[in-house]
Motif scaffolding. Structure first.
Motif, mmCIF file in Angstrom:
data_model
loop_
_atom_site.group_PDB
_atom_site.id
_atom_site.type_symbol
_atom_site.label_atom_id
_atom_site.label_comp_id
_atom_site.label_asym_id
_atom_site.label_seq_id
_atom_site.Cartn_x
_atom_site.Cartn_y
_atom_site.Cartn_z
ATOM 1 N N SER A 1 31.889 71.138 33.727
ATOM 2 C CA SER A 1 32.591 69.876 33.927
ATOM 3 C C SER A 1 33.111 69.293 32.618
ATOM 4 N N GLY A 2 32.881 70.009 31.522
ATOM 5 C CA GLY A 2 33.357 69.544 30.229
ATOM 6 C C GLY A 2 32.411 68.627 29.505
ATOM 7 N N LYS A 3 31.185 68.465 30.005
ATOM 8 C CA LYS A 3 30.199 67.623 29.337
ATOM 9 C C LYS A 3 29.374 68.451 28.363
ATOM 10 N N ASP A 4 28.843 67.756 27.355
ATOM 11 C CA ASP A 4 28.027 68.435 26.349
ATOM 12 C C ASP A 4 26.766 69.005 26.981
ATOM 13 N N ARG A 5 26.314 70.114 26.449
ATOM 14 C CA ARG A 5 25.092 70.766 26.912
ATOM 15 C C ARG A 5 24.407 71.405 25.706
ATOM 16 N N PRO A 6 23.132 71.765 25.843
ATOM 17 C CA PRO A 6 22.470 72.498 24.760
ATOM 18 C C PRO A 6 23.065 73.896 24.636
ATOM 19 N N PRO A 7 23.085 74.465 23.437
ATOM 20 C CA PRO A 7 23.523 75.850 23.305
ATOM 21 C C PRO A 7 22.523 76.796 23.950
ATOM 22 N N THR A 8 23.012 77.915 24.440
ATOM 23 C CA THR A 8 22.121 78.929 24.985
ATOM 24 C C THR A 8 21.391 79.630 23.842
ATOM 25 N N PRO A 9 20.288 80.311 24.129
ATOM 26 C CA PRO A 9 19.614 81.082 23.079
ATOM 27 C C PRO A 9 20.537 82.112 22.426
ATOM 28 N N GLU A 10 21.439 82.705 23.223
ATOM 29 C CA GLU A 10 22.365 83.699 22.669
ATOM 30 C C GLU A 10 23.364 83.047 21.714
ATOM 31 N N GLU A 11 23.843 81.860 22.062
ATOM 32 C CA GLU A 11 24.767 81.147 21.180
ATOM 33 C C GLU A 11 24.062 80.723 19.895
ATOM 34 N N ALA A 12 22.831 80.270 20.024
ATOM 35 C CA ALA A 12 22.060 79.887 18.847
ATOM 36 C C ALA A 12 21.823 81.082 17.939
ATOM 37 N N ALA A 13 21.505 82.222 18.537
ATOM 38 C CA ALA A 13 21.257 83.432 17.741
ATOM 39 C C ALA A 13 22.518 83.892 17.022
ATOM 40 N N ALA A 14 23.669 83.757 17.687
ATOM 41 C CA ALA A 14 24.929 84.173 17.070
ATOM 42 C C ALA A 14 25.244 83.345 15.833
ATOM 43 N N CYS A 15 24.884 82.065 15.853
ATOM 44 C CA CYS A 15 25.209 81.151 14.758
ATOM 45 C C CYS A 15 24.110 81.067 13.696
ATOM 46 N N MET A 16 22.921 81.536 14.011
ATOM 47 C CA MET A 16 21.779 81.349 13.126
ATOM 48 C C MET A 16 21.975 81.914 11.712
ATOM 49 N N PRO A 17 22.625 83.071 11.526
ATOM 50 C CA PRO A 17 22.799 83.558 10.149
ATOM 51 C C PRO A 17 23.500 82.565 9.228
ATOM 52 N N TYR A 18 24.417 81.770 9.772
ATOM 53 C CA TYR A 18 25.091 80.766 8.949
ATOM 54 C C TYR A 18 24.103 79.691 8.498
ATOM 55 N N LEU A 19 23.298 79.196 9.416
ATOM 56 C CA LEU A 19 22.315 78.181 9.059
ATOM 57 C C LEU A 19 21.278 78.746 8.095
ATOM 58 N N GLN A 20 20.859 79.974 8.317
ATOM 59 C CA GLN A 20 19.896 80.586 7.414
ATOM 60 C C GLN A 20 20.438 80.656 5.988
ATOM 61 N N ARG A 21 21.729 80.959 5.872
ATOM 62 C CA ARG A 21 22.322 81.013 4.529
ATOM 63 C C ARG A 21 22.431 79.615 3.935
ATOM 64 N N GLN A 22 22.764 78.624 4.741
ATOM 65 C CA GLN A 22 22.787 77.251 4.244
ATOM 66 C C GLN A 22 21.425 76.845 3.696
ATOM 67 N N ILE A 23 20.383 77.173 4.431
ATOM 68 C CA ILE A 23 19.037 76.832 3.977
ATOM 69 C C ILE A 23 18.724 77.528 2.657
ATOM 70 N N ALA A 24 19.114 78.795 2.556
ATOM 71 C CA ALA A 24 18.858 79.543 1.315
ATOM 72 C C ALA A 24 19.611 78.936 0.132
ATOM 73 N N LEU A 25 20.819 78.448 0.361
ATOM 74 C CA LEU A 25 21.602 77.847 -0.718
ATOM 75 C C LEU A 25 21.074 76.466 -1.101
ATOM 76 N N ILE A 26 20.680 75.688 -0.109
ATOM 77 C CA ILE A 26 20.188 74.330 -0.375
ATOM 78 C C ILE A 26 18.831 74.349 -1.063
ATOM 79 N N LYS A 27 17.955 75.245 -0.608
ATOM 80 C CA LYS A 27 16.574 75.292 -1.099
ATOM 81 C C LYS A 27 15.859 73.948 -0.906
ATOM 82 N N PRO A 28 15.799 73.459 0.315
ATOM 83 C CA PRO A 28 15.169 72.152 0.550
ATOM 84 C C PRO A 28 13.662 72.209 0.337
ATOM 85 N N THR A 29 13.079 71.057 0.151
ATOM 86 C CA THR A 29 11.622 70.949 0.065
ATOM 87 C C THR A 29 10.999 70.880 1.451
#
Length: 259
Positions: free
Chosen positions: A160-188
């Motif tokens: 219906s065009g409303k926002d929804r949570p991402p599926t596990p497959e969509e999250a897995a597809a995007c996760m390498p980008y977030l993992q690299r962001q975390i590696a670059l930021i080096k948060p505490t």
């Protein structure tokens, strides 16, 4: 009208040195626009990609090994042009993340909603205002010692065009980008905002309730991770703001021990 938080004293904690003095002070409410569901509200047309089977990949993306070597410029370009999953068909803009690229605090949410899809920035609108107020007692604010990102970079919508949570497959597809962001930021410390962020970062079963993850310090690789509720959820479930304040206190004490 939905409430947001401000400090009862009218001033924010300036950091770890003020934790003991401020931790006992609850946040009080101020009015903001009407509350939202956890995955946000109205939207435009539904994505044509919804006819595809869940998790189907549409095109190429850089291999994870290549993403692991990217600098900020390269990874931003890769995200902007990514067509790895079906979410690329419905997006207006990718939502990469925003903030201090050397931040000690990393906040991870679920995915872009309508406002974020239009602006290209995470956590805008009422939920973003609430998140900004949640940052104050931590001694940080958007863009200063805080980085804000999401599990997925493109907006997920339902039929219906409303926002929804991402599926596990969509999250897995995007996760390498977030993992690299975390590696670059080096948060505490990492704060996972809501169920999708927590389960994706910790690799847990989709049926795991957020309530079972609160009140303890988890680990993402070698980094402490604290789970709390998504700001959009808190806008419509105000009774849980007290619990979220407890989570922030845990995050502050954990940060102080790790800094």
């Amino acid at each position: 009208m939905g409430p947001v938080w401000v400090r009862k004293t009218g001033r924010a904690s300036s950091g770890a040195d003020n934790i003991s003095a401020e931790a006992g002070q609850p946040l009080v409410e101020m009015d903001v626009p009407a509350s939202l569901p956890e995955t946000a509200v109205e939207t435009g047309m539904a994505s044509e990609a919804l006819s595809l089977p869940a998790g189907e990949m549409l095109g190429d993306a850089p291999p994870a090994a290549d993403i692991e070597r990217m600098d900020w410029t390269a990874i931003k370009a890769a995200v902007a042009g990514c067509v790895k999953c079906r979410l690329c068909h419905g997006r207006t803009k990718t939502v990469f993340g925003v903030g201090d690229e050397k931040a000690k605090w990393l906040f991870v949410g679920e995915g872009p909603g309508r406002n974020e899809d239009q602006t290209g920035e995470p956590f805008v609108g009422p939920a973003g205002k609430l998140l900004d107020n949640m940052l104050l007692p931590l001694g940080v604010k958007r863009g200063e010692n805080a980085y804000i990102a999401n599990i997925v970079k493109c907006r997920p919508t339902d039929a219906s065009g409303k926002d929804r949570p991402p599926t596990p497959e969509e999250a897995a597809a995007c996760m390498p980008y977030l993992q690299r962001q975390i590696a670059l930021i080096k948060p505490t410390i990492i704060v996972a905002l809501g169920k999708t962020a927590a389960l994706s970062l910790l690799g847990l079963d989709p049926e795991t309730p957020v309530s079972s993850l609160r009140g303890k310090v988890h680990r993402y690789q070698n980094l402490p991770l604290v789970v709390t509720y998504h700001p959009a959820y808190l806008l419509r479930n105000t009774v849980d703001k007290k619990k979220a304040w407890m989570d922030l206190c845990l995050a502050m004490s954990t940060y102080a021990e790790s800094a």
